[in-house]
Write a protein that holds these residues in place. Sequence first.
Motif: not given
Length: 299
Positions: A163-167
């Motif tokens: 999965g991926v996350m980011g701000h």
Amino acid sequence: MRRHLSAFAASAAVSACLALLLAPGATAADTTTAAATAENPYERGPAPTTASIEAPRGPYAVSQTSVSSLLVTGFGGGTIYYPTSTSDGTFGAVAISPGFTATQSSIAWLGPRLASQGFVVFTIDTNSTLDQPDSRGRQLLAALDYLTQRSSVRGRVDASRLGVMGHSMGGGGSLEAAKSRPSLKAAVPLTGWNTDKTWPEITTPTLVIGADGDTVAPVATHSEPFYESLPSSLDKAYLELNGATHFTPNTSDTTIAKYSLSWLKRFIDDDTRYEQFLCPLPRPSLTIEEYRGSCPLGS
């Protein structure tokens, strides 16, 4: 969309279940454990509670290793956080990108917090702090490729469960990554910024997190249209933080952590034990301005 286990994984789980059931002296507890394992071999950790998903640390001890930018291509290095346990098999993994002008230190708190709950987490630096979302998306994918193919912990990672996350810019980048690689199991943009407001191509379950006081990427022109443009058939949710700003994801935040964790567990691990925190939809509170989403999940 229901994310089915692969035939191989299901077959292996059933075989393990039968072996345990046929073992001399097998108890009712063994039977229950075996049945749960056969149903979902990707569950990691004890059954969750509100207290456990809000806790600063989960049940797993965590180690970390630095990755120099000189040793990688396609992104700027970073830090890998991982459970030290080897008794539970491999773990799903998440790559996380910082925002515009920021470095991995701005999202470092998520590393040990998520890893201690049973994930391998890669907080990355980008090639330039001025990179745009499309570049951030490519770098998130390059980081996942490094993590699963070349990193020192690659043997701990299940390359099929990522999965991926980011701000901010990284949040916009997480949408770009999900668009480019449909095999991703989950995406969580945090107060995301992107000039592209529509994402009908995304097939990855996506939790969009915005902030009611965001003046950099206002929810009316970013997070809300991101969410609304996702396919109606998709497992998706929109969490608007109450009393928060664009930079709230840069410091430890219980609401961000508990819902991100529940989303990642539900879709990277296919762990339905966490669906109770996502459905029925959470109601407005001191920390939640609004929550929208599709329930039931995985249908």
